[in-house]
Design a protein around this motif. Structure first.
Motif, PDB file in Angstrom:
ATOM      1  N   LYS A  47       0.834  -1.200   0.000  1.00 23.07           N
ATOM      2  CA  LYS A  47       0.000   0.000   0.000  1.00 23.07           C
ATOM      3  C   LYS A  47       0.879   1.265   0.000  1.00 23.07           C
ATOM      4  CE  LYS A  47      -4.232   1.531   2.136  1.00 23.07           C
ATOM      5  NZ  LYS A  47      -4.289   2.360   3.323  1.00 23.07           N
ATOM      6  N   ASN A  48       1.926   1.242   0.806  1.00 26.09           N
ATOM      7  CA  ASN A  48       2.875   2.368   0.831  1.00 26.09           C
ATOM      8  C   ASN A  48       3.493   2.603  -0.543  1.00 26.09           C
ATOM      9  OD1 ASN A  48       4.564   2.023   4.085  1.00 26.09           O
ATOM     10  ND2 ASN A  48       2.445   2.414   3.582  1.00 26.09           N
ATOM     11  N   MET A  49       3.924   1.516  -1.176  1.00 24.42           N
ATOM     12  CA  MET A  49       4.581   1.637  -2.489  1.00 24.42           C
ATOM     13  C   MET A  49       3.620   2.215  -3.515  1.00 24.42           C
ATOM     14  SD  MET A  49       7.718   0.742  -3.269  1.00 24.42           S
ATOM     15  CE  MET A  49       7.957  -0.166  -4.773  1.00 24.42           C
ATOM     16  N   LEU A  50       2.407   1.640  -3.572  1.00 26.81           N
ATOM     17  CA  LEU A  50       1.437   2.086  -4.579  1.00 26.81           C
ATOM     18  C   LEU A  50       1.060   3.550  -4.349  1.00 26.81           C
ATOM     19  CD1 LEU A  50      -0.811  -1.114  -4.850  1.00 26.81           C
ATOM     20  CD2 LEU A  50       0.784  -0.240  -6.573  1.00 26.81           C
ATOM     21  N   ILE A  91       2.935   5.930  -3.168  1.00 22.96           N
ATOM     22  CA  ILE A  91       4.003   6.789  -3.689  1.00 22.96           C
ATOM     23  C   ILE A  91       3.999   6.759  -5.221  1.00 22.96           C
ATOM     24  CG2 ILE A  91       6.504   7.161  -3.781  1.00 22.96           C
ATOM     25  CD1 ILE A  91       6.644   5.957  -0.929  1.00 22.96           C
ATOM     26  N   GLN A  92       3.882   5.559  -5.785  1.00 23.58           N
ATOM     27  CA  GLN A  92       3.951   5.436  -7.245  1.00 23.58           C
ATOM     28  C   GLN A  92       2.823   6.198  -7.944  1.00 23.58           C
ATOM     29  OE1 GLN A  92       4.096   1.125  -7.315  1.00 23.58           O
ATOM     30  NE2 GLN A  92       6.314   1.132  -7.637  1.00 23.58           N
ATOM     31  N   HIS A  93       1.620   6.151  -7.362  1.00 23.96           N
ATOM     32  CA  HIS A  93       0.457   6.792  -7.993  1.00 23.96           C
ATOM     33  C   HIS A  93       0.250   8.242  -7.545  1.00 23.96           C
ATOM     34  CE1 HIS A  93      -1.256   3.232 -10.086  1.00 23.96           C
ATOM     35  NE2 HIS A  93      -0.573   2.578  -9.176  1.00 23.96           N
ATOM     36  N   ASN A  94       1.233   8.817  -6.879  1.00 24.88           N
ATOM     37  CA  ASN A  94       1.154  10.212  -6.417  1.00 24.88           C
ATOM     38  C   ASN A  94      -0.019  10.442  -5.472  1.00 24.88           C
ATOM     39  OD1 ASN A  94       2.029  12.895  -6.229  1.00 24.88           O
ATOM     40  ND2 ASN A  94       0.684  13.570  -7.893  1.00 24.88           N
ATOM     41  N   LEU A  95      -0.249   9.479  -4.575  1.00 28.12           N
ATOM     42  CA  LEU A  95      -1.337   9.610  -3.598  1.00 28.12           C
ATOM     43  C   LEU A  95      -0.783   9.913  -2.216  1.00 28.12           C
ATOM     44  CD1 LEU A  95      -3.392   6.465  -4.699  1.00 28.12           C
ATOM     45  CD2 LEU A  95      -3.958   8.866  -5.147  1.00 28.12           C
ATOM     46  N   SER A  96       0.524   9.752  -2.036  1.00 29.88           N
ATOM     47  CA  SER A  96       1.080  10.028  -0.712  1.00 29.88           C
ATOM     48  C   SER A  96       2.420  10.749  -0.842  1.00 29.88           C
ATOM     49  CB  SER A  96       1.219   8.727   0.086  1.00 29.88           C
ATOM     50  OG  SER A  96       1.982   7.806  -0.647  1.00 29.88           O
ATOM     51  N   GLU A  97       2.867  11.215   0.305  1.00 30.51           N
ATOM     52  CA  GLU A  97       4.106  11.990   0.344  1.00 30.51           C
ATOM     53  C   GLU A  97       5.273  11.136  -0.156  1.00 30.51           C
ATOM     54  OE1 GLU A  97       7.164  14.063   3.489  1.00 30.51           O
ATOM     55  OE2 GLU A  97       5.459  12.899   4.262  1.00 30.51           O
ATOM     56  N   ASP A  98       6.171  11.779  -0.873  1.00 31.19           N
ATOM     57  CA  ASP A  98       7.310  11.080  -1.472  1.00 31.19           C
ATOM     58  C   ASP A  98       8.572  11.571  -0.780  1.00 31.19           C
ATOM     59  OD1 ASP A  98       9.070   9.815  -3.245  1.00 31.19           O
ATOM     60  OD2 ASP A  98       8.906  11.422  -4.730  1.00 31.19           O
ATOM     61  N   LYS A  99       8.775  11.119   0.458  1.00 31.24           N
ATOM     62  CA  LYS A  99       9.854  11.758   1.208  1.00 31.24           C
ATOM     63  C   LYS A  99      11.256  11.375   0.752  1.00 31.24           C
ATOM     64  CE  LYS A  99       9.989   8.925   5.354  1.00 31.24           C
ATOM     65  NZ  LYS A  99       9.760   8.904   6.787  1.00 31.24           N
ATOM     66  N   HIS A 100      11.364  10.325  -0.038  1.00 30.68           N
ATOM     67  CA  HIS A 100      12.696   9.949  -0.526  1.00 30.68           C
ATOM     68  C   HIS A 100      12.980  10.462  -1.942  1.00 30.68           C
ATOM     69  CE1 HIS A 100      13.114   7.527   3.026  1.00 30.68           C
ATOM     70  NE2 HIS A 100      11.966   6.956   2.766  1.00 30.68           N
ATOM     71  N   GLY A 101      12.010  11.200  -2.516  1.00 37.30           N
ATOM     72  CA  GLY A 101      12.236  11.738  -3.860  1.00 37.30           C
ATOM     73  C   GLY A 101      12.295  10.661  -4.926  1.00 37.30           C
ATOM     74  N   TRP A 102      11.435   9.666  -4.832  1.00 35.92           N
ATOM     75  CA  TRP A 102      11.460   8.551  -5.781  1.00 35.92           C
ATOM     76  C   TRP A 102      10.644   8.827  -7.041  1.00 35.92           C
ATOM     77  CZ3 TRP A 102      10.350   4.357  -1.518  1.00 35.92           C
ATOM     78  CH2 TRP A 102      11.547   4.090  -0.834  1.00 35.92           C
ATOM     79  N   ARG A 103       9.639   9.706  -6.917  1.00 36.99           N
ATOM     80  CA  ARG A 103       8.812   9.968  -8.101  1.00 36.99           C
ATOM     81  C   ARG A 103       9.552  10.874  -9.063  1.00 36.99           C
ATOM     82  NH1 ARG A 103       3.965  10.278  -4.599  1.00 36.99           N
ATOM     83  NH2 ARG A 103       4.468  12.461  -4.230  1.00 36.99           N
ATOM     84  N   TYR A 104       9.321  10.647 -10.357  1.00 37.63           N
ATOM     85  CA  TYR A 104       9.938  11.445 -11.412  1.00 37.63           C
ATOM     86  C   TYR A 104       8.785  11.881 -12.303  1.00 37.63           C
ATOM     87  CZ  TYR A 104      12.875  12.177 -15.633  1.00 37.63           C
ATOM     88  OH  TYR A 104      13.481  12.671 -16.751  1.00 37.63           O
ATOM     89  N   GLU A 105       8.466  13.167 -12.267  1.00 37.26           N
ATOM     90  CA  GLU A 105       7.300  13.618 -13.015  1.00 37.26           C
ATOM     91  C   GLU A 105       7.650  13.850 -14.480  1.00 37.26           C
ATOM     92  OE1 GLU A 105       5.130  16.933 -11.350  1.00 37.26           O
ATOM     93  OE2 GLU A 105       3.502  16.635 -12.798  1.00 37.26           O
ATOM     94  N   LEU A 106       6.808  13.357 -15.349  1.00 34.58           N
ATOM     95  CA  LEU A 106       7.009  13.545 -16.792  1.00 34.58           C
ATOM     96  C   LEU A 106       6.667  14.979 -17.153  1.00 34.58           C
ATOM     97  CD1 LEU A 106       7.546  11.927 -19.488  1.00 34.58           C
ATOM     98  CD2 LEU A 106       5.062  11.883 -19.736  1.00 34.58           C
ATOM     99  N   LYS A 107       7.603  15.617 -17.842  1.00 34.53           N
ATOM    100  CA  LYS A 107       7.368  17.021 -18.215  1.00 34.53           C
ATOM    101  C   LYS A 107       7.105  17.108 -19.710  1.00 34.53           C
ATOM    102  CE  LYS A 107       7.700  19.050 -14.290  1.00 34.53           C
ATOM    103  NZ  LYS A 107       8.806  18.749 -13.445  1.00 34.53           N
TER     104      LYS A 107
END
Ligand SMILES: *Cc1c(COP(=O)(O)O)cnc(C)c1O
Length: 357
Positions: free
Chosen positions: A336-339, A341-357
């Motif tokens: 649940k934690n992983m999903l 972060i991956q789906h931009n539903l929770s805080e990303d405190k480790h900076g793992w998400r990379y937003e497509l520009k």
């Protein structure tokens, strides 16, 4: 010879889209592909101008070395869309670094970082409509490199093709799986290619996995090739064991692939105050723990399924059952934690998400 400016991608757009022919509610994993593909050839010692073309068959000489010697590596990653239409990748730098580690081991030239990210983001922007928001939806991304020389002498190729293709995916949940602990076959060996995402590693697993399936098990837990006593990976996933309230996973090595999901789960366990020991773990240890009731969970981790729980394992013809999964199982909490972060539903405190520009 004038060197082409490789930074600009040569793009040929598909005149029509196949997207309206696709039933997004009934996708079977890895069978449907988006409208475009990215590729870049390595010729005369240089990566040439990168290209994006409509997805489709391509012509390769029958003598291409990839067909004869399996000189090929790949990656697996995903893009997710949130409800506002934002598109996110998960730790893509890790996949980039790993495809080049794999490439090096297979004597394939490294692919430049700026080409990788520009190719990936341009392709995703073109095929953005294929990434669906909502629970469990994602776009599976498959970068790979193949040896394309028309020459069957057993030597590394001089020419290669780097490609990226994309396939829309639903949640990859098959329920919990029963696994067989390998007692004869091995996935990898010291000094070998087990740490690399080499295409041939997968081919070598198919036969032992078929045998396990004939016995009623969905996957094999791979053990060390020398003694078959250390637990290393589950199918094509890294593997975690929960004994009491502690998670245990084997250290990465020549034989064990350094999974992005594995390293993220180790971090998320720490964030949740769950102890996770990275150390060798033996078959005997989990059998003892199963017998005394302290073996609570076994689960595999990987990009496709995130976390895949195990319901039972077999060793020396004995079956050991695991407790039912609940919402409080570590596998449920960490997934649940992983999903989130991956789906931009929770805080990303480790900076793992990379937003497509
Ligand atoms: C790809 C792979 C994994 C999982 O790696 P992720 O980066 O988490 O997807 C684990 N084991 C093997 C053998 C693999 O090929």
């Amino acid at each position: 010879m004038t060197k082409v400016s490789t930074y600009e991608i040569d793009i040929v757009k598909s005149p029509t889209s196949k997207i309206n022919d696709v039933d997004f509610d009934n996708l079977s994993f890895g069978r449907t592909f988006t409208d475009h593909m990215f590729y870049c050839d390595f010729i005369d010692g240089e990566w040439q101008q990168p290209k994006i073309k409509p997805y489709g068959p391509m012509s390769i000489d029958p003598s291409a070395r990839v067909f004869h010697y399996g000189q090929a590596v790949f990656e697996g990653m995903k893009a997710y869309k949130d409800d506002q239409g934002g598109v996110f990748l998960f730790r893509p730098e890790e996949n980039f670094a790993r495809i080049n580690r794999s490439a090096k081991r297979l004597a394939i030239p490294e692919f430049p970082k700026d080409y990788f990210f520009k190719g990936l983001t341009t392709l995703l922007n073109l095929d953005k409509a294929w990434i669906k928001s909502g629970d469990g939806n994602s776009l599976y991304i498959r970068p790979f490199v193949i040896a394309t020389d028309s020459a069957i002498a057993a030597a590394p190729s001089e020419n290669y093709r780097f490609m990226i293709i994309c396939s829309p995916a639903k949640a990859y949940y098959k329920g919990s799986v029963k696994v067989l602990i390998a007692e004869k076959f091995s996935r990898s060996a010291n000094g070998g290619v087990g740490f690399a995402k080499a295409a041939g590693n997968y081919a070598a697993q198919f036969y032992p996995t078929n045998l396990a399936q004939q016995k009623g098990f969905q996957q094999v837990i791979w053990t060390d090739a020398d003694t078959h006593t250390f637990l290393e990976e589950a199918g094509t996933m890294n593997v975690f064991f929960r004994i009491g309230d502690t998670l245990i996973t084997a250290p990465t090595s020549d034989r064990i692939l350094d999974g992005v999901t594995r390293k993220s789960i180790i971090q998320l366990a720490e964030d949740n105050g769950i102890r996770c020991d990275v150390r060798p773990i033996t078959v005997n240890e989990i059998i003892e723990a199963s017998k005394n009731g302290s073996l609570k969970e076994i689960f595999g981790t990987g990009t496709a399924a995130v976390i895949s729980p195990v319901s039972a394992f077999e060793h020396h013809d004995s079956i050991y059952e695991l407790p039912e999964i609940t919402a409080n199982s570590y596998s449920s909490i960490l997934k649940k934690n992983m999903l989130g972060i991956q789906h931009n539903l929770s805080e990303d405190k480790h900076g793992w998400r990379y937003e497509l520009k």
